[in-house]
Design an enzyme around this catalytic site. Structure first.
Site, PDB file in Angstrom:
ATOM      1  N   LYS A   1       9.799  27.395   0.758  1.00  0.00           N
ATOM      2  CA  LYS A   1      10.530  26.613  -0.247  1.00  0.00           C
ATOM      3  C   LYS A   1      11.525  27.513  -0.974  1.00  0.00           C
ATOM      4  CE  LYS A   1       6.905  23.208  -0.761  1.00  0.00           C
ATOM      5  NZ  LYS A   1       5.632  22.841  -1.373  1.00  0.00           N
ATOM      6  N   GLN A  34       2.275  23.815  -6.598  1.00  0.00           N
ATOM      7  CA  GLN A  34       1.704  23.758  -5.250  1.00  0.00           C
ATOM      8  C   GLN A  34       0.222  23.357  -5.320  1.00  0.00           C
ATOM      9  OE1 GLN A  34       3.526  24.424  -2.288  1.00  0.00           O
ATOM     10  NE2 GLN A  34       1.688  23.569  -1.352  1.00  0.00           N
ATOM     11  N   ASP A  46       8.311  16.478  -6.891  1.00  0.00           N
ATOM     12  CA  ASP A  46       7.310  16.035  -5.908  1.00  0.00           C
ATOM     13  C   ASP A  46       7.063  14.529  -6.024  1.00  0.00           C
ATOM     14  OD1 ASP A  46       6.252  17.609  -3.942  1.00  0.00           O
ATOM     15  OD2 ASP A  46       4.719  18.541  -5.202  1.00  0.00           O
TER      16      ASP A  46
END
Ligand code: NDP
Length: 300
Positions: free
Chosen positions: A54, A98, A121
């Protein structure tokens, strides 16, 4: 008949190019550089790889990447304090924590502490509600990538029968909402669904997000259907040598490819689209935060 193979790697590269173009415009026309903060707690090897990728792709797109690596013993309060700092940092337009998080931390509490406008997200309860009611939201990256591929493949999805196999909060449910938003007739199947082969067999679009290697068989699929395989399953591959493994999807690719009209492979299908959509969401969040018109084609 042999299906068209949907090249997710190539498609993700075009999305990243589009993102990079808009980042360059934001810099030159507005003096703004989009920034993505990624928070990793602990040392889970798979998570470390994701976070590294990422960060790398964020920088390649010309954006600022801020990595926060916290010790596995980090308390929930410490993590919430970091989230608060990032929420109030004008240089940070997207925040990603995460998952999974260590046991002492409640994931829902942490996700819902992220400013919904920075929740790239799309897991914050506000974004879930906005998506469910058809309003502008941050859309979860993997389903967004699937939707982009379907639109690219089929054009309008209006009126098509779609089956999503799997009802998780991160893939199945948002995927179904997005397909409904594009006027598909949507069925969500799960582990209690009766006669799954018959349900799948009615669909023009099949999205498999189950986590069971090669579960969806070719003879379940309606001839000509478009099949999106979200599954990532590592299985033993003795044919490659002792102790070797390989990745397979939730669809039995070898039989499905003979029946489907188009299909995503694993690897090289949905997987590469997820990070591309994370970058797209960061640009979208940056534009919204600054009252700048959003780029077309990078969100739902
Ligand atoms: P979850 O385990 O959270 O959900 C799996 C879903 O599949 C559940 O709704 C479950 O039903 C359903 N299911 C399980 N067994 C069956 C069955 N026999 N028949 C029908 N439905 C069944 O998984 P995720 O949604 O998080 O992930 C799904 C897959 O996608 C995994 O392989 C994962 O690795 C992959 N993935 C890939 C990503 C990418 O970037 N390409 C990103 C995220 C996930 P029930 O609710 O009834 O238990």
């Amino acid at each position: 008949m042999s299906a068209k193979i949907i090249d997710g790697k190539a498609f993700a590269a075009t999305v990243r190019e589009k993102v990079a173009k808009h980042v360059a415009q934001l810099k030159t026309q507005h003096g703004i550089t989009p920034g993505l903060a990624v928070v990793l707690v602990g040392e889970d090897p798979a998570s470390q790889v994701y976070v590294r990728n990422k960060g790398k792709q964020t920088a390649e797109a010309g954006m600022n990447s801020y990595e926060h690596k916290l010790d596995v013993t980090t308390s929930q309060e410490e993590l919430l304090a970091l989230i608060d700092k990032l929420n109030n940092d004008a240089d940070v337009h997207g925040i990603l924590v995460q998952l999974p998080l260590p046991d002492q931390i409640d994931s829902d509490t942490v996700i819902n502490a992220i400013d919904p406008a920075k929740d790239v997200d799309g897991f914050h309860i506000s974004n879930v509600g906005l998506l469910g009611t058809g309003q502008k939201s941050m859309v979860p990256c993997t389903p967004l990538g699937c939707l982009m591929m379907l639109r690219d493949q089929l054009g309008s999805l209006s009126g098509l029968d779609a089956v999503v196999v799997g009802r998780s909060n991160i893939v199945g449910k948002p995927m179904a909402q997005l397909l409904l938003g594009d006027s598909c007739t949507v069925t969500i199947a799960h582990s209690r669904t009766k006669d799954l082969p018959a349900v799948v067999g009615r669909a023009d679009i099949v999205v498999a997000a189950v986590g069971r290697p090669r579960m969806v068989k070719g003879d379940w699929i309606k001839p000509g259907a478009t099949v999106i395989d979200v599954g990532i399953n590592r299985i033993d591959a003795p044919e490659r040598g002792e102790g070797k493994t390989r990745l397979v999807g939730d669809v039995d690719y070898d039989s499905a490819v003979e029946v489907a009209g188009a299909i995503t492979p694993v690897p090289g299908g949905v997987g590469p689209m997820t990070i591309a959509c994370l970058l797209a969401n960061t640009v979208t969040a940056c534009c919204r935060a600054n009252g700048i018109a959003e780029p077309e084609g990078l969100t739902a």
